[in-house]
Design a protein around this motif. Structure first.
Motif, mmCIF file in Angstrom:
data_model
loop_
_atom_site.group_PDB
_atom_site.id
_atom_site.type_symbol
_atom_site.label_atom_id
_atom_site.label_comp_id
_atom_site.label_asym_id
_atom_site.label_seq_id
_atom_site.Cartn_x
_atom_site.Cartn_y
_atom_site.Cartn_z
ATOM 1 N N ILE A 132 0.855 -1.200 0.000
ATOM 2 C CA ILE A 132 0.000 0.000 0.000
ATOM 3 C C ILE A 132 0.887 1.245 0.000
ATOM 4 C CG2 ILE A 132 -1.794 1.281 1.242
ATOM 5 C CD1 ILE A 132 -2.684 -1.480 0.124
ATOM 6 N N THR A 133 0.660 2.125 -0.971
ATOM 7 C CA THR A 133 1.421 3.374 -1.051
ATOM 8 C C THR A 133 0.539 4.601 -0.837
ATOM 9 O OG1 THR A 133 1.125 3.460 -3.445
ATOM 10 C CG2 THR A 133 3.135 2.385 -2.617
ATOM 11 N N ASP A 134 -0.772 4.412 -0.972
ATOM 12 C CA ASP A 134 -1.712 5.519 -0.811
ATOM 13 C C ASP A 134 -3.098 4.913 -0.629
ATOM 14 O OD1 ASP A 134 -2.587 8.122 -0.641
ATOM 15 O OD2 ASP A 134 -2.399 8.557 -2.777
ATOM 16 N N TYR A 135 -4.027 5.697 -0.126
ATOM 17 C CA TYR A 135 -5.387 5.199 0.035
ATOM 18 C C TYR A 135 -6.381 6.340 0.105
ATOM 19 C CZ TYR A 135 -4.200 6.191 4.910
ATOM 20 O OH TYR A 135 -3.775 6.799 6.059
ATOM 21 N N SER A 136 -7.616 5.986 -0.223
ATOM 22 C CA SER A 136 -8.744 6.899 -0.147
ATOM 23 C C SER A 136 -9.941 6.062 0.278
ATOM 24 C CB SER A 136 -8.988 7.528 -1.515
ATOM 25 O OG SER A 136 -10.167 8.287 -1.507
ATOM 26 N N ILE A 137 -10.671 6.520 1.268
ATOM 27 C CA ILE A 137 -11.808 5.774 1.794
ATOM 28 C C ILE A 137 -13.079 6.570 1.554
ATOM 29 C CG2 ILE A 137 -12.835 4.768 3.869
ATOM 30 C CD1 ILE A 137 -9.980 4.663 5.030
ATOM 31 N N ASN A 138 -14.142 5.879 1.167
ATOM 32 C CA ASN A 138 -15.452 6.504 1.020
ATOM 33 C C ASN A 138 -16.351 6.023 2.144
ATOM 34 O OD1 ASN A 138 -15.665 8.193 -1.404
ATOM 35 N ND2 ASN A 138 -14.950 6.355 -2.429
ATOM 36 N N PHE A 139 -16.861 6.967 2.912
ATOM 37 C CA PHE A 139 -17.827 6.686 3.974
ATOM 38 C C PHE A 139 -19.194 7.140 3.479
ATOM 39 C CE2 PHE A 139 -13.780 7.494 6.072
ATOM 40 C CZ PHE A 139 -13.683 6.418 6.935
ATOM 41 N N TYR A 140 -20.251 6.484 3.943
ATOM 42 C CA TYR A 140 -21.617 6.839 3.560
ATOM 43 C C TYR A 140 -22.461 6.934 4.811
ATOM 44 C CZ TYR A 140 -19.942 5.462 -1.007
ATOM 45 O OH TYR A 140 -19.217 5.378 -2.163
ATOM 46 N N GLY A 141 -23.305 7.951 4.872
ATOM 47 C CA GLY A 141 -24.172 8.084 6.029
ATOM 48 C C GLY A 141 -25.155 9.226 5.856
ATOM 49 N N TYR A 142 -25.907 9.452 6.925
ATOM 50 C CA TYR A 142 -26.964 10.468 6.929
ATOM 51 C C TYR A 142 -26.626 11.585 7.899
ATOM 52 C CZ TYR A 142 -29.641 6.929 4.465
ATOM 53 O OH TYR A 142 -30.065 6.010 3.550
#
Length: 149
Positions: A132-142
């Motif tokens: 792993i050299t980089d990352y991006s996370i997507n969170f979902y919510g209200y």
């Protein structure tokens, strides 16, 4: 158009974005400056149409084609962010690695800078065999708690 990397310094301000344009040899035209100023002032992800409408509402006359061409040039050079969604592209002012919170009731995308624990990253590497050299996370919510039930 291929993305050139001149500087690894994150773009965290309008001034940084303008400096990066100049470092890449991009002309900072009146229209390009209008678009960058709007994205930095808005601090939200906008479609090309919203950018066009807002600039014209501010009395900054700019054509559709000019908006699209400048957004393409700025995003392809890594000066602004372009998010591909099923309903079209959205543009934001942060171009370095970061994660997003997708608000399902307001349809907003919020930027968030996170640093995951090394232990977590090593676990992902062990499970996948990928360094792993980089990352991006997507969170979902209200945003509104009523919507989440």
């Amino acid at each position: 158009m291929q993305k050139q990397e001149i500087s690894t310094k994150p773009i965290r301000s309008l001034e940084d974005a303008l400096e990066q344009c100049q470092a890449l040899g991009m002309r900072v035209s009146r229209q390009r400056r209008f678009i960058l100023e709007l994205l930095w002032d808005a601090r939200e992800h906008l479609s090309a149409r919203e950018i066009y409408d807002r600039l014209n509402q501010q009395g900054k006359e700019i054509g559709h084609t000019s908006v699209y061409q400048n957004l393409e040039a700025l995003s392809s050079q890594g000066i602004i962010e372009c998010i591909e969604r099923c309903d079209g592209r959205l543009y934001g002012n942060i171009s370095d690695s970061h994660s997003h919170v997708n608000c399902l009731d307001t349809n907003q995308i919020l930027d968030v800078h996170l640093e995951l624990p090394e232990e977590f990253l090593r676990q992902v590497e062990e499970q996948t065999g990928v360094r792993i050299t980089d990352y991006s996370i997507n969170f979902y919510g209200y945003r509104n708690s009523q919507e989440s039930k």
